[in-house]
Design a protein around this motif. Structure first.
Motif, PDB file in Angstrom:
ATOM      1  N   ALA A   1      78.307  28.658  52.394  1.00 49.57           N
ATOM      2  CA  ALA A   1      78.992  29.875  51.954  1.00 49.57           C
ATOM      3  C   ALA A   1      79.279  30.798  53.134  1.00 49.57           C
ATOM      4  O   ALA A   1      80.363  31.397  53.233  1.00 49.57           O
ATOM      5  N   PHE A   2      78.320  30.902  54.048  1.00 49.64           N
ATOM      6  CA  PHE A   2      78.520  31.736  55.231  1.00 49.64           C
ATOM      7  C   PHE A   2      79.707  31.238  56.057  1.00 49.64           C
ATOM      8  O   PHE A   2      80.555  32.028  56.506  1.00 49.64           O
ATOM      9  N   ILE A   3      79.783  29.934  56.268  1.00 49.20           N
ATOM     10  CA  ILE A   3      80.889  29.368  57.051  1.00 49.20           C
ATOM     11  C   ILE A   3      82.228  29.644  56.370  1.00 49.20           C
ATOM     12  O   ILE A   3      83.201  30.043  57.011  1.00 49.20           O
ATOM     13  N   ALA A   4      82.258  29.432  55.055  1.00 49.93           N
ATOM     14  CA  ALA A   4      83.512  29.649  54.317  1.00 49.93           C
ATOM     15  C   ALA A   4      83.952  31.106  54.372  1.00 49.93           C
ATOM     16  O   ALA A   4      85.151  31.410  54.476  1.00 49.93           O
ATOM     17  N   GLU A   5      82.988  32.024  54.351  1.00 52.79           N
ATOM     18  CA  GLU A   5      83.319  33.450  54.294  1.00 52.79           C
ATOM     19  C   GLU A   5      83.574  34.076  55.670  1.00 52.79           C
ATOM     20  O   GLU A   5      84.483  34.907  55.826  1.00 52.79           O
ATOM     21  N   SER A   6      82.789  33.668  56.669  1.00 54.31           N
ATOM     22  CA  SER A   6      82.796  34.436  57.921  1.00 54.31           C
ATOM     23  C   SER A   6      83.052  33.620  59.187  1.00 54.31           C
ATOM     24  O   SER A   6      83.375  34.207  60.225  1.00 54.31           O
ATOM     25  N   ALA A   7      82.895  32.304  59.157  1.00 51.12           N
ATOM     26  CA  ALA A   7      83.005  31.529  60.400  1.00 51.12           C
ATOM     27  C   ALA A   7      83.590  30.149  60.132  1.00 51.12           C
ATOM     28  O   ALA A   7      82.909  29.130  60.307  1.00 51.12           O
ATOM     29  N   PRO A   8      84.835  30.083  59.701  1.00 47.24           N
ATOM     30  CA  PRO A   8      85.432  28.790  59.343  1.00 47.24           C
ATOM     31  C   PRO A   8      85.524  27.821  60.519  1.00 47.24           C
ATOM     32  O   PRO A   8      85.702  26.614  60.309  1.00 47.24           O
ATOM     33  N   GLU A   9      85.419  28.325  61.765  1.00 51.90           N
ATOM     34  CA  GLU A   9      85.499  27.439  62.922  1.00 51.90           C
ATOM     35  C   GLU A   9      84.191  26.675  63.147  1.00 51.90           C
ATOM     36  O   GLU A   9      84.143  25.707  63.909  1.00 51.90           O
ATOM     37  N   LEU A  10      83.111  27.102  62.496  1.00 57.65           N
ATOM     38  CA  LEU A  10      81.823  26.426  62.643  1.00 57.65           C
ATOM     39  C   LEU A  10      81.789  25.108  61.879  1.00 57.65           C
ATOM     40  O   LEU A  10      82.486  24.928  60.882  1.00 57.65           O
ATOM     41  N   ARG A  11      80.945  24.201  62.337  1.00 60.30           N
ATOM     42  CA  ARG A  11      80.666  22.963  61.609  1.00 60.30           C
ATOM     43  C   ARG A  11      79.164  22.929  61.354  1.00 60.30           C
ATOM     44  O   ARG A  11      78.384  23.535  62.096  1.00 60.30           O
ATOM     45  N   TYR A  12      78.782  22.206  60.323  1.00 61.14           N
ATOM     46  CA  TYR A  12      77.344  22.078  60.078  1.00 61.14           C
ATOM     47  C   TYR A  12      77.031  20.659  59.643  1.00 61.14           C
ATOM     48  O   TYR A  12      77.892  19.919  59.166  1.00 61.14           O
ATOM     49  N   THR A  13      75.780  20.285  59.831  1.00 62.34           N
ATOM     50  CA  THR A  13      75.345  18.953  59.426  1.00 62.34           C
ATOM     51  C   THR A  13      73.868  18.996  59.081  1.00 62.34           C
ATOM     52  O   THR A  13      73.168  19.966  59.375  1.00 62.34           O
ATOM     53  N   ILE A  14      73.412  17.952  58.457  1.00 61.95           N
ATOM     54  CA  ILE A  14      72.000  17.813  58.071  1.00 61.95           C
ATOM     55  C   ILE A  14      71.349  16.796  59.005  1.00 61.95           C
ATOM     56  O   ILE A  14      71.938  15.759  59.311  1.00 61.95           O
ATOM     57  N   VAL A  15      70.141  17.092  59.469  1.00 62.96           N
ATOM     58  CA  VAL A  15      69.404  16.130  60.291  1.00 62.96           C
ATOM     59  C   VAL A  15      68.077  15.789  59.615  1.00 62.96           C
ATOM     60  O   VAL A  15      67.522  16.590  58.867  1.00 62.96           O
ATOM     61  N   ASN A  16      67.629  14.609  59.906  1.00 61.72           N
ATOM     62  CA  ASN A  16      66.374  14.125  59.327  1.00 61.72           C
ATOM     63  C   ASN A  16      65.195  14.798  60.016  1.00 61.72           C
ATOM     64  O   ASN A  16      65.076  14.769  61.239  1.00 61.72           O
ATOM     65  N   GLU A  17      64.303  15.396  59.226  1.00 62.64           N
ATOM     66  CA  GLU A  17      63.146  16.104  59.779  1.00 62.64           C
ATOM     67  C   GLU A  17      61.971  15.191  60.113  1.00 62.64           C
ATOM     68  O   GLU A  17      60.982  15.650  60.680  1.00 62.64           O
ATOM     69  N   ALA A  18      62.050  13.909  59.752  1.00 61.75           N
ATOM     70  CA  ALA A  18      60.888  13.028  59.896  1.00 61.75           C
ATOM     71  C   ALA A  18      60.308  13.109  61.306  1.00 61.75           C
ATOM     72  O   ALA A  18      61.003  12.913  62.298  1.00 61.75           O
ATOM     73  N   GLY A  19      59.044  13.416  61.407  1.00 60.83           N
ATOM     74  CA  GLY A  19      58.350  13.468  62.688  1.00 60.83           C
ATOM     75  C   GLY A  19      58.426  14.796  63.405  1.00 60.83           C
ATOM     76  O   GLY A  19      57.721  15.006  64.395  1.00 60.83           O
ATOM     77  N   ALA A  20      59.272  15.729  62.933  1.00 57.35           N
ATOM     78  CA  ALA A  20      59.407  17.010  63.631  1.00 57.35           C
ATOM     79  C   ALA A  20      58.096  17.784  63.629  1.00 57.35           C
ATOM     80  O   ALA A  20      57.714  18.404  64.632  1.00 57.35           O
ATOM     81  N   SER A  21      57.390  17.754  62.510  1.00 61.08           N
ATOM     82  CA  SER A  21      56.109  18.474  62.441  1.00 61.08           C
ATOM     83  C   SER A  21      55.068  17.819  63.333  1.00 61.08           C
ATOM     84  O   SER A  21      54.191  18.495  63.886  1.00 61.08           O
ATOM     85  N   VAL A  22      55.166  16.485  63.467  1.00 58.10           N
ATOM     86  CA  VAL A  22      54.230  15.784  64.358  1.00 58.10           C
ATOM     87  C   VAL A  22      54.443  16.236  65.789  1.00 58.10           C
ATOM     88  O   VAL A  22      53.493  16.539  66.527  1.00 58.10           O
ATOM     89  N   TYR A  23      55.714  16.304  66.202  1.00 58.23           N
ATOM     90  CA  TYR A  23      56.011  16.756  67.561  1.00 58.23           C
ATOM     91  C   TYR A  23      55.613  18.218  67.772  1.00 58.23           C
ATOM     92  O   TYR A  23      54.966  18.562  68.764  1.00 58.23           O
ATOM     93  N   SER A  24      55.999  19.079  66.831  1.00 57.40           N
ATOM     94  CA  SER A  24      55.804  20.519  67.044  1.00 57.40           C
ATOM     95  C   SER A  24      54.332  20.886  67.195  1.00 57.40           C
ATOM     96  O   SER A  24      54.003  21.879  67.850  1.00 57.40           O
ATOM     97  N   ALA A  25      53.449  20.090  66.582  1.00 52.95           N
ATOM     98  CA  ALA A  25      52.014  20.381  66.678  1.00 52.95           C
ATOM     99  C   ALA A  25      51.319  19.561  67.765  1.00 52.95           C
ATOM    100  O   ALA A  25      50.102  19.635  67.917  1.00 52.95           O
ATOM    101  N   SER A  26      52.104  18.791  68.532  1.00 53.16           N
ATOM    102  CA  SER A  26      51.508  17.891  69.513  1.00 53.16           C
ATOM    103  C   SER A  26      51.161  18.605  70.821  1.00 53.16           C
ATOM    104  O   SER A  26      51.656  19.699  71.115  1.00 53.16           O
ATOM    105  N   LYS A  27      50.337  17.955  71.604  1.00 57.24           N
ATOM    106  CA  LYS A  27      49.988  18.474  72.932  1.00 57.24           C
ATOM    107  C   LYS A  27      51.225  18.550  73.808  1.00 57.24           C
ATOM    108  O   LYS A  27      51.401  19.494  74.591  1.00 57.24           O
ATOM    109  N   LEU A  28      52.114  17.562  73.666  1.00 55.42           N
ATOM    110  CA  LEU A  28      53.344  17.551  74.455  1.00 55.42           C
ATOM    111  C   LEU A  28      54.185  18.786  74.173  1.00 55.42           C
ATOM    112  O   LEU A  28      54.694  19.439  75.106  1.00 55.42           O
ATOM    113  N   ALA A  29      54.339  19.129  72.885  1.00 54.24           N
ATOM    114  CA  ALA A  29      55.145  20.305  72.527  1.00 54.24           C
ATOM    115  C   ALA A  29      54.522  21.581  73.088  1.00 54.24           C
ATOM    116  O   ALA A  29      55.237  22.470  73.565  1.00 54.24           O
ATOM    117  N   SER A  30      53.207  21.671  73.037  1.00 53.60           N
ATOM    118  CA  SER A  30      52.555  22.873  73.561  1.00 53.60           C
ATOM    119  C   SER A  30      52.692  22.962  75.072  1.00 53.60           C
ATOM    120  O   SER A  30      52.751  24.056  75.637  1.00 53.60           O
TER     121      SER A  30
END
Length: 813
Positions: free
Chosen positions: A484-513
């Motif tokens: 709705a935001f894109i349609a109303e205010s920023a038609p030049e933007l594009r959006y997509t969905i990405v798979n979250e699998a493993g994101a929480s594993v990375y974000s809490a990892s020693k590597l991420a810290s």
């Protein structure tokens, strides 16, 4: 009459886990079962290694592993017979046998196999051999080379095990030339263990007790089947031994039968024959522990299928149901037919002891052979299913890692949530964090207006051109606000969905810290989602491959073997594509051929301290990056804008003189490489065979150099399609049967493919609806990351299940 034998799933999983490359033994999450036979565990190692699951032996091989002297061996053998280092002549003979076996199995010339083995033993990595030693390999790819490497390890273990077994039996004074020859000619570890079984030290058994009481001569009478003589009970009367526990003739005769039963059960030819019979005729049956309970395992509440044809995903499902206490599983075999088959192997049964021999054979099968063979069958099926599942997981992971990067994307990444809000990270086109905040577009606060205002502010401030939404909790509601935001205010933007699998594993990892020490876990997770769009490979290598979520039953598989297989896939992809040594993270560099995680960190530390690399030779100054690591790694590490334009290509430094001569003959300066390459250079230099001979270079290597000079540093991922979702449907409520949609394949499993069509729930394209032809496996048609056109065939809104087809017009459900 068919017999059913229960086999504890804990025993199955313990034995499967014991075959992991790390030699981890019993799984920590499965209770041990004391009745699991050590000989079966060793026999099953044959199946694992025969299907490319063996690993190169390490100097200190643990007791009990394939190719080693076992604890029982050590206890049973005199000191003189314990492992002795083989002579040079013996090693040479082993090597010759191994080369001949590999050449026959792989259909490769023996000289080529010999060359590959020499490279492996010198410490060359598989990616390096596959890319830069094609003259030696005949062009074998990394997959074929890994298969050779695995089989090499297995055959070396096999040869060592043969030597160990021969030494132990010889130490017992029981080795005959015929037995030695049988062991030396054994093609598998399983056969070696079958031959060794009668000589292995074992705990006290009914048969050993009878032997100690002097009943072996009576057992020999049963086996020899004299045509005439005393009746069995009369003969047994002479062997009564009250002190030994056989106070009557009946007890003595039973003890003798126990000896015969054990001899029958341990005969290697009997074992091989009944193993084949069991595998061909057995059925796997399951039933509900509680038939009234609703579980995902209801299809298996009254289930039976032939073991030889049961699909792999059903094996894994049944095993899981059994492990969770929802199913009882058993192996059904026609026990009477099996005993009769065994009896036919002893045709001389005519004298007074004929009945005793028949009874002993039947007892040997039912009491000693059947439980072991049934358990072995379950292990075989489980390992077959695991091998298949790991292959599917590996293929899916490869597809995911090779998805097209979205270059030039300045991203707002949204990690959706309800009460805690939607985490936001703004990234520039290189993945650098520019801004971060939290928005509340979803219940309970539902601040849609505030969310739109903030999105507009961030878009304008940071010149954002792409919005990414994670596909987890609250994804659908967040996506609706974004659209709705894109349609109303920023038609030049594009959006997509990405798979979250493993994101929480990375974000809490020693590597991420370590990478983002000043950021909280939620912001790291949002950053990871945005970077997955910008460069999927660079971001996904930071996550354990098992956590990426593109397989089936991944938590039920042997984690060591799964990790090894997926690690190989990541390594193959990283080296196939190459890395920019000045921008790659330590995680990505750690997968480069010859580079360890420690050396990868040293590379990052060196460039942070000394500035960007300008010459590949500078890599030699990195601590612990020695000559061998440099040889293996240099060709896969690229330097853009450096002193030598060849450093930005996949041409190995060892071939720079050849590449320079080709450029000279083509009349082109090296600087032309930075301007996009030298199209048509192959035509300009003439016949490759003649040029290769003149320059002392192999034709395959020369061909690769020419291809690289034509298109230096080309990223094959750029050929992959970009994902574009239809905005006609944003939730499952919007779907209607017959609707045509574009989607991205997120997972491929044995029974079909899951496709993300932008409505939060992935839809399933069953294997029967992937194509208008017969499809043996979904991977023949689709791969993870593919963009496909699908049609909705069914929508179960209550269960949130979507059925799709890839065959237009096939709406049958």
């Amino acid at each position: 009459m068919a017999e059913t034998n229960n086999v504890d799933v804990a025993a199955i999983m313990n034995m499967v886990a014991a075959l992991s490359p790390e030699g981890s033994g019993v799984r920590k999450d499965v209770p041990a079962e004391s009745g699991v036979s050590a000989e079966l565990e060793r026999a099953k190692a044959e199946y694992a290694a025969a299907t490319s699951s063996a690993v190169r032996p390490v100097p200190s091989t643990p007791l009990g592993s394939a190719g080693s002297i076992t604890a029982d061996d050590v206890a049973d053998a005199p000191a003189a017979s314990r492992r002795v280092e083989p002579s040079a002549e013996e090693l040479a003979a082993r090597h010759k046998r191994i080369v001949a076996a590999l050449a026959a199995e792989l259909g490769q010339p023996a000289a080529r196999v010999e060359s590959v083995i020499a490279l492996i033993d010198e410490g060359a990595t598989i990616p390096f051999i596959a890319r830069y030693r094609k003259e030696a390999t005949g062009g074998m790819d990394d997959v074929a080379l890994r298969a050779l490497d695995d089989r090499l390890s297995y055959l070396r273990n096999l040869e060592q095990r043969k030597s160990d077994v021969i030494a132990v039996i010889d130490g017992q004074g029981k080795l005959t030339e015929e037995l030695r020859e049988s062991i030396e000619e054994a093609p598998t570890l399983q056969r070696v263990e079958d031959l060794y079984k009668p000589f292995r030290k074992k705990r006290a058994t009914r048969a050993s007790k009878a032997r100690d009481a002097g009943l072996e001569p009576l057992a020999n009478l049963i086996l020899m089947q004299p045509a005439q003589g005393a009746e069995p009970l009369a003969a047994a009367a002479g062997y009564v031994n009250a002190e030994g526990g056989f106070a009557t003739a009946e007890a003595a005769l039973a003890g003798a039968r126990d000896i015969v039963a054990e001899l029958v059960a341990e005969d290697p030819e009997n074992t091989a024959d009944l193993r084949e019979y069991t595998h061909k005729t057995a059925a796997i049956e399951s039933e509900a522990v509680d038939a009234d309970e609703k579980t995902p395992y209801e299809p298996y509440y009254e289930f039976s299928e032939a073991a030889r044809s049961i699909p792999n995903h059903r094996i894994l499902a049944i095993n899981r149901g059994e492990r969770e206490g929802k199913l009882r599983v058993r192996v059904r075999v026609d026990g009477e037919a099996a005993a009769e088959r065994l009896q036919r192997r002893y045709p001389r049964r005519r004298g007074p002891f004929a009945g005793e021999l028949n009874a002993a054979i039947a007892d040997g099968y039912k009491r000693l052979m059947a439980p072991s063979l049934d358990r072995e069958l379950r292990v075989d099926l489980t390992m077959r299913a695991q091998e298949d599942a790991i292959k599917v997981f590996a293929k899916n992971t490869e597809g995911l890692l090779q998805q097209r990067p979205v270059r030039g994307a300045r991203v707002i990444a949204l990690d959706p949530g309800y009460r805690a809000g939607c985490k936001v990270a703004v990234l520039d086109e290189y993945g650098k964090l520019l801004d971060h905040t939290i928005l509340y577009p979803t219940p309970p606060r539902r601040d849609v207006a505030g969310t739109k205002r903030e999105l507009l502010r961030l878009t304008r401030k940071h010149r954002v051109n792409t919005i990414v939404v994670g596909n987890g909790t609250a994804s659908r509601e967040t996506e609706e606000v974004v659209a709705a935001f894109i349609a109303e205010s920023a038609p030049e933007l594009r959006y997509t969905i990405v798979n979250e699998a493993g994101a929480s594993v990375y974000s809490a990892s020693k590597l991420a810290s370590e990478e983002c020490p000043d950021l909280d876990v939620t912001t790291r997770g949002a950053m990871s989602l945005g970077r997955r769009l910008q460069d999927p490979l660079a971001e996904l290598v930071k996550i354990p491959p098992q956590s990426i979520g593109v397989g089936q039953y991944q938590h039920d598989l042997d984690q060591g073997e799964l990790g090894r297989a997926l690690g190989n896939v990541v390594e193959n992809v990283v080296n196939r594509l190459g890395v920019d040594v000045n921008t790659a993270s330590a995680s990505l560099l750690g997968y480069v051929s010859g580079i360890t995680p420690a050396v990868a960190k040293n590379i990052v530390a060196y460039r942070e301290e000394n500035g960007a690399f300008t010459d590949r030779r500078q890599l030699k100054k990195v601590p612990k990056l020695g000559p061998k690591a440099y040889l293996n790694a240099a060709g896969f590490m690229r330097i853009t804008g450096g002193k030598n334009p060849l450093d930005a290509t996949s041409v190995h430094p060892e071939s720079y003189e050849v590449a320079g001569e080709l450029l000279r003959r083509a009349g082109v300066a090296p600087s032309a490489l930075a301007a996009g390459g030298v199209p048509g250079i192959g035509v300009k230099i003439g016949n490759l065979g003649a040029v290769a001979a003149e320059l002392g270079c192999g034709v395959p290597t020369l061909r690769d150099i020419v291809a690289e000079l034509e298109k230096p540093g080309r990223d094959p991922r750029d050929d992959a399609p970009e994902v574009v979702f239809s905005q006609a449907a944003r939730s499952i409520e919007d779907l209607e049967v017959g609707m045509e949609l574009k989607g991205t394949v997120r997972n491929v499993v044995d029974f079909g493919a899951f496709v993300d069509i932008g409505v939060h729930q992935d839809g399933l394209v069953h294997i029967s609806k992937l194509a208008s032809r017969f499809v043996k496996h979904p991977s023949e048609v689709v791969a993870v990351g593919d963009t496909v056109t699908v049609w909705v065939t069914g929508v179960d809104r209550a269960r949130k299940k979507i059925s799709l087809t890839m065959v237009e017009g096939r709406m049958d459900r």
